[in-house]
Design a protein around this motif. Structure first.
Motif, PDB file in Angstrom:
ATOM      1  N   SER A 208      -1.790  12.964   7.682  1.00  0.00           N
ATOM      2  CA  SER A 208      -2.049  12.846   6.249  1.00  0.00           C
ATOM      3  C   SER A 208      -0.738  12.808   5.467  1.00  0.00           C
ATOM      4  N   ILE A 209      -0.786  12.214   4.295  1.00  0.00           N
ATOM      5  CA  ILE A 209       0.377  12.183   3.414  1.00  0.00           C
ATOM      6  C   ILE A 209      -0.002  12.846   2.095  1.00  0.00           C
ATOM      7  N   SER A 210       0.994  13.188   1.323  1.00  0.00           N
ATOM      8  CA  SER A 210       0.748  13.858   0.045  1.00  0.00           C
ATOM      9  C   SER A 210       0.223  12.870  -0.992  1.00  0.00           C
ATOM     10  N   PRO A 211      -0.503  13.358  -2.001  1.00  0.00           N
ATOM     11  CA  PRO A 211      -0.922  12.479  -3.111  1.00  0.00           C
ATOM     12  C   PRO A 211       0.265  11.805  -3.786  1.00  0.00           C
ATOM     13  N   PHE A 212       1.421  12.488  -3.816  1.00  0.00           N
ATOM     14  CA  PHE A 212       2.604  11.880  -4.420  1.00  0.00           C
ATOM     15  C   PHE A 212       2.979  10.584  -3.708  1.00  0.00           C
ATOM     16  N   LEU A 213       3.019  10.604  -2.371  1.00  0.00           N
ATOM     17  CA  LEU A 213       3.400   9.398  -1.643  1.00  0.00           C
ATOM     18  C   LEU A 213       2.395   8.275  -1.859  1.00  0.00           C
ATOM     19  N   GLY A 214       1.117   8.628  -1.970  1.00  0.00           N
ATOM     20  CA  GLY A 214       0.117   7.616  -2.289  1.00  0.00           C
ATOM     21  C   GLY A 214       0.376   6.983  -3.639  1.00  0.00           C
ATOM     22  N   ALA A 215       0.700   7.813  -4.625  1.00  0.00           N
ATOM     23  CA  ALA A 215       0.996   7.302  -5.965  1.00  0.00           C
ATOM     24  C   ALA A 215       2.274   6.462  -5.963  1.00  0.00           C
ATOM     25  N   PHE A 216       3.257   6.887  -5.189  1.00  0.00           N
ATOM     26  CA  PHE A 216       4.516   6.144  -5.106  1.00  0.00           C
ATOM     27  C   PHE A 216       4.288   4.754  -4.515  1.00  0.00           C
ATOM     28  N   MET A 217       3.495   4.671  -3.447  1.00  0.00           N
ATOM     29  CA  MET A 217       3.226   3.361  -2.845  1.00  0.00           C
ATOM     30  C   MET A 217       2.496   2.442  -3.815  1.00  0.00           C
ATOM     31  N   ASN A 218       1.619   3.008  -4.630  1.00  0.00           N
ATOM     32  CA  ASN A 218       0.952   2.197  -5.650  1.00  0.00           C
ATOM     33  C   ASN A 218       1.955   1.654  -6.655  1.00  0.00           C
ATOM     34  N   GLU A 219       2.896   2.492  -7.070  1.00  0.00           N
ATOM     35  CA  GLU A 219       3.914   2.068  -8.036  1.00  0.00           C
ATOM     36  C   GLU A 219       4.779   0.938  -7.465  1.00  0.00           C
ATOM     37  N   MET A 220       5.158   1.074  -6.194  1.00  0.00           N
ATOM     38  CA  MET A 220       6.058   0.094  -5.571  1.00  0.00           C
ATOM     39  C   MET A 220       5.313  -1.088  -4.946  1.00  0.00           C
ATOM     40  N   ARG A 221       3.964  -0.988  -4.905  1.00  0.00           N
ATOM     41  CA  ARG A 221       3.157  -1.982  -4.206  1.00  0.00           C
ATOM     42  C   ARG A 221       3.593  -2.115  -2.753  1.00  0.00           C
ATOM     43  N   TYR A 222       3.842  -0.957  -2.171  1.00  0.00           N
ATOM     44  CA  TYR A 222       4.223  -0.872  -0.763  1.00  0.00           C
ATOM     45  C   TYR A 222       2.983  -0.753   0.119  1.00  0.00           C
ATOM     46  N   ASP A 223       3.040  -1.344   1.297  1.00  0.00           N
ATOM     47  CA  ASP A 223       2.091  -1.030   2.348  1.00  0.00           C
ATOM     48  C   ASP A 223       2.471   0.311   2.970  1.00  0.00           C
ATOM     49  N   GLN A 224       1.514   0.978   3.586  1.00  0.00           N
ATOM     50  CA  GLN A 224       1.799   2.191   4.333  1.00  0.00           C
ATOM     51  C   GLN A 224       1.999   1.830   5.796  1.00  0.00           C
ATOM     52  N   ILE A 225       3.150   2.217   6.332  1.00  0.00           N
ATOM     53  CA  ILE A 225       3.483   1.932   7.725  1.00  0.00           C
ATOM     54  C   ILE A 225       3.535   3.259   8.462  1.00  0.00           C
ATOM     55  N   ARG A 226       2.501   3.547   9.216  1.00  0.00           N
ATOM     56  CA  ARG A 226       2.390   4.838   9.895  1.00  0.00           C
ATOM     57  C   ARG A 226       3.166   4.830  11.212  1.00  0.00           C
ATOM     58  N   SER A 227       3.860   5.931  11.466  1.00  0.00           N
ATOM     59  CA  SER A 227       4.542   6.099  12.750  1.00  0.00           C
ATOM     60  C   SER A 227       4.991   7.549  12.882  1.00  0.00           C
ATOM     61  N   GLY A 228       5.247   7.970  14.099  1.00  0.00           N
ATOM     62  CA  GLY A 228       5.640   9.353  14.342  1.00  0.00           C
ATOM     63  C   GLY A 228       7.139   9.513  14.489  1.00  0.00           C
ATOM     64  N   GLY A 229       7.610  10.749  14.289  1.00  0.00           N
ATOM     65  CA  GLY A 229       8.992  11.098  14.565  1.00  0.00           C
ATOM     66  C   GLY A 229       9.968  10.636  13.503  1.00  0.00           C
ATOM     67  N   ALA A 230      10.776  11.565  12.990  1.00  0.00           N
ATOM     68  CA  ALA A 230      11.780  11.211  11.976  1.00  0.00           C
ATOM     69  C   ALA A 230      12.848  10.288  12.560  1.00  0.00           C
ATOM     70  N   GLY A 231      13.293  10.578  13.780  1.00  0.00           N
ATOM     71  CA  GLY A 231      14.297   9.725  14.405  1.00  0.00           C
ATOM     72  C   GLY A 231      13.783   8.312  14.615  1.00  0.00           C
ATOM     73  N   ASN A 232      12.546   8.186  15.054  1.00  0.00           N
ATOM     74  CA  ASN A 232      11.928   6.871  15.240  1.00  0.00           C
ATOM     75  C   ASN A 232      11.855   6.106  13.927  1.00  0.00           C
ATOM     76  N   LYS A 233      11.528   6.798  12.846  1.00  0.00           N
ATOM     77  CA  LYS A 233      11.436   6.110  11.548  1.00  0.00           C
ATOM     78  C   LYS A 233      12.804   5.593  11.111  1.00  0.00           C
ATOM     79  N   MET A 234      13.874   6.335  11.424  1.00  0.00           N
ATOM     80  CA  MET A 234      15.212   5.836  11.091  1.00  0.00           C
ATOM     81  C   MET A 234      15.523   4.576  11.887  1.00  0.00           C
ATOM     82  N   LEU A 235      15.141   4.561  13.157  1.00  0.00           N
ATOM     83  CA  LEU A 235      15.348   3.341  13.946  1.00  0.00           C
ATOM     84  C   LEU A 235      14.521   2.190  13.392  1.00  0.00           C
ATOM     85  N   MET A 236      13.320   2.481  12.922  1.00  0.00           N
ATOM     86  CA  MET A 236      12.482   1.433  12.331  1.00  0.00           C
ATOM     87  C   MET A 236      13.114   0.868  11.064  1.00  0.00           C
ATOM     88  N   LEU A 237      13.751   1.726  10.261  1.00  0.00           N
ATOM     89  CA  LEU A 237      14.483   1.219   9.093  1.00  0.00           C
ATOM     90  C   LEU A 237      15.577   0.254   9.538  1.00  0.00           C
TER      91      LEU A 237
END
Length: 369
Positions: A208-237
Motif C-alpha cells: 500500500s502507499i500513502s494517500p499523499f503519494l496517490g494525490a501526488f501522482m494525480n498532480e503529476m499525471r504519473y502512472d504508478q510503477i510498483r516494485s520492491g526494494g529501495a536499491g532496486n528502485k534506484m537501479l530502475m531510475l
C-alpha cells in the motif's frame, strides 16, 4: 594506495562470488526452516544472515584482527556460524545440501579480502550493508526485485561510494559509483529513449502507499510503477523505468547508502524528502551511532518498524509523533526519500515536482512513518 573505485570493484566481485549461493537459497525458499519473521514482523531468511556474515566478517573484517574500516553497519542482528557443521543462521539451519556452495563462497570471499589494502582512506570509511534488500520479495518469488547493497560513507557521514547488485536477474544487473572519484560503472537492463519519453511514472512499493503519494501522482499525471526494494528502485531510475522515487514511509540507512552513492555518481540525487519540500537537498547521515543522527522531534510518526525497543509499538497502537530521539531506531530514515536519476536532475523538473508535492500535501500530508 586504496581507492573508492577499487572498493567498488572488489565489492562487485564479492557479489559475483555469493550469487550462486543466493540463487540456491532463493530456489529453496519454500523449504521448511529457511526463513522466519523478525520481532517487527519483517521477513528474514538464511540468505540475509549468510550474505551479511560473509561480507562483514570475511570480506571487510576478519574476526580477531584489526579492522581496516572505521565501522561496519549491517541490517541483520543475528548469530551466524559458517565454520562448523551444521551451518546456522540464528535458529535456522542451512540444509546440508548447500554446505559445499557456502564453503566455496566463503573461500572466494576470503581471497578477495586480501586485495583490500590497509590505508588511511579506508580507515575513515563506514560501511552500510543490506545483504538482501527486498527480503519480502525474495521470500515470495519476486527475487529479481532484490539487491545486495554495499555503501561507503566518509567521516562526515556522506555516502562517497557504493554498489547495488541484483543477484537474481539473469544475468545479474548492477551499478557502482563514486562521485568524488568521478567513477560510475553499470550493467543494467536499460529501456529505450522513446520508451522513457512515452512513460512517466512514480516508483512505489508493491504494498500500500500513502494517500499523499496517490494525490501526488494525480498532480503529476504519473502512472504508478510498483516494485520492491529501495536499491532496486534506484537501479530502475538509472534504467529509465521510472521518472522519480518518492517515499514518505520509512526505510533505513542500509537501504539508501549505496543507492545514494550510485545515483549521485551518475548525476542524480537522493535526499531527505522533508528537505526537498523546503527547497533543499540534505542527505541522511551515514555513521555508526547509538542514536538517530537525523532525528527531528515531532516530524515522524512512530511505527512498529521505526520505534526503539523502549517503545515496542504494535500495529494496533494509535498513531503518534516521535518526540524523543530515544523513541526511534538509530538507522531509520524518518524524513522520507526523494530521488531522480541524472537526466531528470534539472532545476525545472525538480521545481515541477516540488509544486506538485506541495499541492498534494494540501490534499493529504506526507505520512512520514
Amino acid at each position: 594506495m586504496g581507492s573508492l573505485k577499487s572498493l567498488c570493484d572488489v565489492s562487485k566481485r564479492a557479489c559475483d562470488a555469493v550469487t550462486p549461493m543466493v540463487l540456491a537459497f532463493y530456489n529453496s525458499m519454500h523449504s521448511a526452516g529457511t526463513s522466519k519473521l523478525k520481532d517487527d514482523k519483517s521477513a528474514f531468511t538464511i540468505a540475509d544472515g549468510a550474505v551479511q556474515h560473509l561480507l562483514t566478517d570475511h570480506l571487510f573484517g576478519r574476526p580477531g584482527s584489526v579492522s581496516k574500516f572505521r565501522g561496519i553497519v549491517g541490517e541483520e542482528d543475528c548469530a551466524v556460524n559458517l565454520s562448523e557443521r551444521p551451518f546456522t543462521v540464528d535458529d535456522l539451519t542451512i540444509p546440508e545440501e548447500f554446505v559445499p556452495i557456502v564453503e566455496k563462497a566463503r573461500r572466494d570471499i576470503s581471497l578477495l579480502a586480501e586485495e583490500i589494502v590497509d590505508c588511511d582512506l579506508y580507515r575513515s570509511l563506514t560501511i552500510f550493508i543490506d545483504p538482501i534488500d527486498g527480503t519480502r520479495e525474495f521470500s515470495t518469488g519476486k527475487g529479481e526485485e532484490c539487491s545486495i547493497c554495499i555503501g561507503f560513507a566518509d567521516t562526515q557521514g556522506a555516502p562517497v561510494a557504493g554498489l547495488v547488485y541484483r543477484p537474481i536477474t539473469d544475468p545479474p544487473t548492477w551499478a557502482a559509483g563514486s562521485k568524488p572519484e568521478e567513477y560510475f560503472a553499470a550493467e543494467l537492463d536499460m529501456v529505450s529513449e522513446s520508451a522513457q519519453n512515452n512513460k512517466r511514472g512514480l516508483l512505489t512499493s508493491n504494498g500500500s502507499i500513502s494517500p499523499f503519494l496517490g494525490a501526488f501522482m494525480n498532480e503529476m499525471r504519473y502512472d504508478q510503477i510498483r516494485s520492491g526494494g529501495a536499491g532496486n528502485k534506484m537501479l530502475m531510475l538509472l534504467e529509465g523505468k521510472g521518472s522519480a522515487y518518492i517515499q514518505d514511509r520509512g526505510v533505513s540507512r542500509w537501504d539508501t547508502c549505496a543507492a545514494q552513492a550510485c545515483i549521485e555518481a551518475q548525476g542524480g540525487i537522493l535526499c531527505k524528502f522533508t528537505s526537498f519540500l523546503e527547497e533543499k537537498e540534505d542527505s541522511y547521515t551515514y555513521l555508526e551511532s547509538e542514536t538517530n543522527l537525523d532525528f527531528e522531534a515531532g516530524k515522524s510518526n512512530l511505527t512498529m518498524y521505526n520505534c526503539g525497543a523502549s517503545v515496542a509499538m504494535k500495529k494496533s497502537d494509535p498513531v503518534r509523533l516521535a518526540t524523543e530521539v530515544t523513541e526511534v531506531k538509530p538507522y531509520s530514515n524518518l524524513c522520507g526519500i526523494f530521488a531522480v536519476a541524472g537526466k531528470s536532475n534539472t532545476k525545472a523538473n525538480k521545481m515541477t515536482i516540488l509544486a506538485a508535492a506541495k499541492a498534494a500535501s494540501k490534499v493529504s500530508p506526507p505520512a512520514f512513518d
